[in-house]
Each structure stands twice: as structure tokens, then as C-alpha cells.
Write a protein that holds these residues in place. Structure first.
Motif, mmCIF file in Angstrom:
data_model
loop_
_atom_site.group_PDB
_atom_site.id
_atom_site.type_symbol
_atom_site.label_atom_id
_atom_site.label_comp_id
_atom_site.label_asym_id
_atom_site.label_seq_id
_atom_site.Cartn_x
_atom_site.Cartn_y
_atom_site.Cartn_z
ATOM 1 N N LEU A 171 46.158 73.345 31.087
ATOM 2 C CA LEU A 171 45.400 72.528 31.886
ATOM 3 C C LEU A 171 44.792 73.514 33.371
ATOM 4 O O LEU A 171 43.401 73.724 33.276
ATOM 5 C CB LEU A 171 46.320 71.799 32.511
ATOM 6 N N ILE B 249 46.750 68.030 27.097
ATOM 7 C CA ILE B 249 46.279 68.873 27.475
ATOM 8 C C ILE B 249 47.104 69.834 28.558
ATOM 9 O O ILE B 249 46.931 70.999 29.320
ATOM 10 C CB ILE B 249 44.744 68.895 28.658
ATOM 11 N N SER C 29 34.443 67.927 27.017
ATOM 12 C CA SER C 29 33.919 67.320 28.075
ATOM 13 C C SER C 29 33.882 67.655 29.395
ATOM 14 O O SER C 29 32.967 67.209 30.198
ATOM 15 C CB SER C 29 34.851 66.641 28.041
ATOM 16 N N PHE D 9 38.833 69.266 25.363
ATOM 17 C CA PHE D 9 38.417 68.868 27.330
ATOM 18 C C PHE D 9 37.868 70.177 27.830
ATOM 19 O O PHE D 9 37.319 69.942 28.842
ATOM 20 C CB PHE D 9 39.534 69.499 27.461
ATOM 21 N N THR E 148 39.401 62.933 27.381
ATOM 22 C CA THR E 148 40.103 63.672 27.742
ATOM 23 C C THR E 148 41.714 63.097 28.263
ATOM 24 O O THR E 148 41.515 62.491 29.179
ATOM 25 C CB THR E 148 39.573 63.561 28.854
ATOM 26 N N HIS F 114 43.001 70.253 21.329
ATOM 27 C CA HIS F 114 42.780 70.422 22.501
ATOM 28 C C HIS F 114 41.886 70.977 23.772
ATOM 29 O O HIS F 114 40.767 70.326 24.146
ATOM 30 C CB HIS F 114 44.135 69.683 22.486
ATOM 31 N N GLY G 193 42.438 75.875 30.850
ATOM 32 C CA GLY G 193 40.929 74.894 30.366
ATOM 33 C C GLY G 193 39.820 74.209 32.091
ATOM 34 O O GLY G 193 38.397 74.645 31.415
#
Length: 445
Positions: free
Chosen positions: A99, A95, A184, A181, A90, A177, A102
């Protein structure tokens, strides 16, 4: 304690009765078999972990003397390593720009999916989880339905990346990505939600008297906050410990593997002993290590990931192989209707809704969001949590003692079936969907 129905799986040839030479030969052939079937799985367009899972299912526990307790211990080691590696993957720098979106997918999306899927399982499933019976009074207890849904909240980064390998050039880099992300971060989110659901619906007593609904809620939230806070604090502390250890002790890259594994396991064990969430701690430590600077330039998050990747891959393969070994194919049959229905609902309704609900925060267009909604492959964490669900179902309110064994077995089978169908259906169709949507990486990505 695993219910007797699961613990008393029929045993065949005990591996400790085979000469040591035979055991070594068997283990070697088993790992070679996982390599071969992983290669074949990738060639036909499905995640390698699905092939490994099916290999374990074909071999089955009947031929190995493996107890469920031993398997659960291996799950802990493997999950600690997998989440530590997820934290290492991460990279906050990669990101930027999405963000908030996400985080909304990884936290709000998992919570929304858990509630929606749990409600639908509750409405559709019979009390024992062995039949579809919508609109009847004989429904599965809500706590059990939400517990099953909480198991299925997390997506699997490894499975998604494996499937996308053949069409990676057609997927914008920042979309890749985002998927990495989300996959994760939603692992620890799913773990926390599972603990919260278990705490809210578990029977409790204080000084011999039953605890009321308000008391249960307060106690569950207290435990939830305590574990999260402890995990975050201890994980952050070990992030700085890790940097100190690497700066002071690392002499060359060959030592990074043992250092990283030692940090992950000490981190997890210390947090658990102190009453925190060990898996949250290892993820936090990995996240901090990725975004830190080290004294020697050659020791950075990329070199640590590179050192840990082979062992992480082996841990993931072993995890899925053990899951397959421990499941008796005949035990899946009663839960097949509910499992198939849950898989269809998850893929066609729940996952798309939980993604599109946050479209207002998304910097991606509708085509890309549709692609993200079909990238919700389930993997290691749902299967691992299914074993915890087995232990929790006997303590849920509304579950009669006579129904515990069958419900626990069927709950675990439902999760297994959903993961199996999800990996197969979405694994086969994801590359085709990518081509059909015409996703093209923009210039500069």
C-alpha cells in the motif's frame, strides 16, 4: 468557453437532418463498428480503446453535428462513471503489503512525472507548441507546459488490463493488483494536480488589482484544499448513503445498476454544486462501497462491479469514440514534432524515472519494477483533461491573446498524439516485454 479555433470546426452532414430511422441505423452501425474494431485491436495486441479512438478519428466531426460543449457534457457523465468504477475496483484487502508503495506511485509518481515532463516540454517546445526549439528564448510558457504535462499524469487501468489479458498468466497476481490500484488512484491525483497548476499560473485580480505571486499561491492552495476536502467528505458521506440505499431498497441484482449509477451521478452533482471536486467524491464513494459489508450477502462490491461493468465499458467506448470524432486529423500536423518528442520522453525517461525513484519503498524486484515502468498507458483522463486545458490556456500568465488560439489547439493535439503513440507503442510491446523479462507468478498467487 472553447476557443473559436476549436469551436468553428467545419461541419458536414448534420445528423438531425437525417430521418430518425437513418439516425438509429447510423448509431447501430457505429456501435457495431466499435465492437468489431475492438475485437480486431485485441487480436493484434493493442488496447481496444486505441482502435475505437482511431475509428472516431477516421469518421471525424465533419460528418456529424456534434458541438464541443455537448461532447464535454458527455465527458463529465462518462468520467464520473469511470472514476466511480475505479473506486469500486480498489480493494484495500488485495493491496496489503504494498500500500505505501502503491500510494507513492499514484501520488508522488504523478507529481514527479508532471514536473519532469512539464519542464522538458518547456525546454524543448516553441512558444506555440508547433516546433521543437531547445535552448531558445521563444519557449512555450511554463504554465502551458505544466498544464499539458498535468493532463498526461494519469495512467489507464482499462488499457493496461486489456493489453495484459493475453499474458496474464505470466504476471504475478499482486503485480496486477498494483497496476490496477495505481491506475485507479492516480486518476484523482492527476485531476487535483491539474487544478493546482491551473490555479498557480492563472491570472487573477482582487478588487481590480492584480494578485501577487504569493497571493496566487495562497489562493490556489486554498481552492485546492477546499475542493479536495469537500470531495472526500461528501464522497465518504455518500458511501454510507449508498450502503443504506442498497440495504433498504435493493430486492435483486437487476436493480444494482440503476442504484449504482444514480448514486454516482447524485454524488458528483451534489459535490460540484457545493464547490467540491465531484470526481474525487465519486471515487471516494466507490472506494468505501467496495470495502463495506451489506445486509444481504449477495449484495457486495463484486456484485456491484459485475452490474456496472457493461455500462462502464460502454461509457469508456463512447468516451474514446467522441474524442476521435472531435479531432480533425489536419489539426494534429503542426503539433506532431512536439507530440512525438513528448511521447518518447514520457515513455523512455519520465515514466521509468517516476517509478524507479520510489524503488526503496517497493517490495518488487528490479524486473518487476521495470515492467511497471513500461505499463504507463495513457487513456481517458488525459484526453478529457485536454479539453479543460483548452479552456485554461487563455487565462494563463505569459500567454498573449493573439497566441491563445494556436497554443490551445496545439496543446490539445500534443496530448492526443502522446496518448495515441503511447497506446500503440506500449500496447504492442508490453506482452513481448513481459515474456522477455520472464515474470512468473509465485506459488500461492
Amino acid at each position: 468557453m472553447v476557443p473559436a479555433l476549436l469551436a468553428q470546426a467545419p461541419q458536414g452532414v448534420a445528423i438531425d437532418t437525417i430521418p430518425v430511422e437513418g439516425q438509429v441505423l447510423f448509431i447501430g452501425l457505429l456501435f457495431l463498428g466499435t465492437l468489431a474494431i475492438s475485437r480486431f485491436s485485441i487480436q493484434v495486441g493493442v488496447p481496444a480503446i486505441l482502435g475505437v479512438l482511431l475509428l472516431g478519428l477516421a469518421i471525424n466531426i465533419n460528418y456529424l453535428d456534434i458541438t464541443h460543449q455537448q461532447a464535454e457534457n458527455l465527458h463529465v457523465f462518462a468520467l464520473a462513471l469511470l472514476l466511480f468504477y475505479a473506486g469500486l475496483k480498489t480493494d484495500i484487502q488485495a493491496i496489503r503489503g504494498f500500500l505505501p508503495y502503491g500510494l507513492a506511485l499514484a501520488v508522488g509518481g504523478v507529481a514527479l512525472a508532471t514536473l519532469l515532463l512539464g519542464g522538458l516540454i518547456w525546454l524543448l517546445s516553441s512558444a506555440g507548441g508547433d516546433a521543437i526549439s531547445p535552448g531558445t528564448l521563444d519557449a512555450m510558457p511554463l504554465g502551458a507546459a505544466l498544464l499539458i504535462a498535468a493532463c498526461l499524469g494519469s495512467t489507464d487501468a482499462g488499457a493496461t488490463i486489456s493489453v495484459l489479458a493475453s499474458v496474464r498468466q505470466l504476471v504475478p497476481e499482486r503485480l496486477q493488483h498494483l497496476l490496477e490500484f495505481e491506475s485507479s488512484v492516480n486518476d484523482p491525483t492527476a485531476l487535483l494536480l491539474f487544478g493546482l497548476v491551473a490555479g498557480l499560473f492563472t491570472t487573477g485580480q482582487a478588487d481590480g488589482a492584480p494578485i501577487g505571486a504569493a497571493g496566487v499561491l495562497v489562493e490556489a492552495l486554498r481552492s485546492f484544499v477546499q475542493q479536495v476536502a469537500s470531495g472526500l467528505v461528501i464522497g465518504a458521506l455518500f458511501g454510507y448513503v449508498a450502503r443504506f440505499v442498497i440495504d433498504q431498497l435493493a430486492q435483486d441484482r437487476s436493480q444494482l445498476l440503476i442504484m449504482a449509477m444514480s448514486i454516482a451521478f447524485i454524488d458528483y452533482g451534489s459535490c460540484q454544486l457545493l464547490g467540491g471536486a465531484g470526481l474525487i467524491a465519486v471515487y471516494t464513494t466507490g472506494l468505501l462501497m467496495t470495502n463495506m459489508r451489506y445486509r444481504q450477502a449477495e449484495f457486495n462490491h463484486e456484485s456491484i462491479q459485475e452490474a456496472l461493468l457493461p455500462f462502464n465499458t460502454m461509457a469508456e467506448i463512447c468516451l474514446f469514440l467522441i474524442f476521435g470524432l472531435l479531432v480533425t486529423p489536419a489539426s494534429l500536423v503542426p503539433a506532431l514534432p512536439v507530440g512525438l518528442a513528448s511521447a518518447a520522453v514520457l515513455m523512455l525517461v519520465v515514466r521509468p524515472f517516476s517509478v524507479l525513484a520510489f524503488q526503496s519503498l517497493s517490495p518488487f524486484n528490479r524486473k518487476e519494477s521495470l515492467f511497471v515502468s513500461w505499463c504507463g498507458l495513457r487513456g481517458a483522463v488525459p484526453l478529457a483533461l485536454s479539453y479543460n486545458a483548452v479552456n485554461q490556456i487563455g487565462h494563463l500568465r505569459g500567454v498573449s491573446p493573439a497566441a491563445v488560439g494556436a497554443l490551445a489547439q496545439n496543446a490539445q493535439s500534443i496530448v492526443f498524439i502522446v496518448v495515441l503513440v503511447n497506446l500503440l507503442a506500449q500496447g504492442l510491446t508490453l506482452p513481448r516485454l513481459c515474456v522477455r523479462l520472464g515474470l512468473v507468478a509465485p506459488a500461492g498467487n
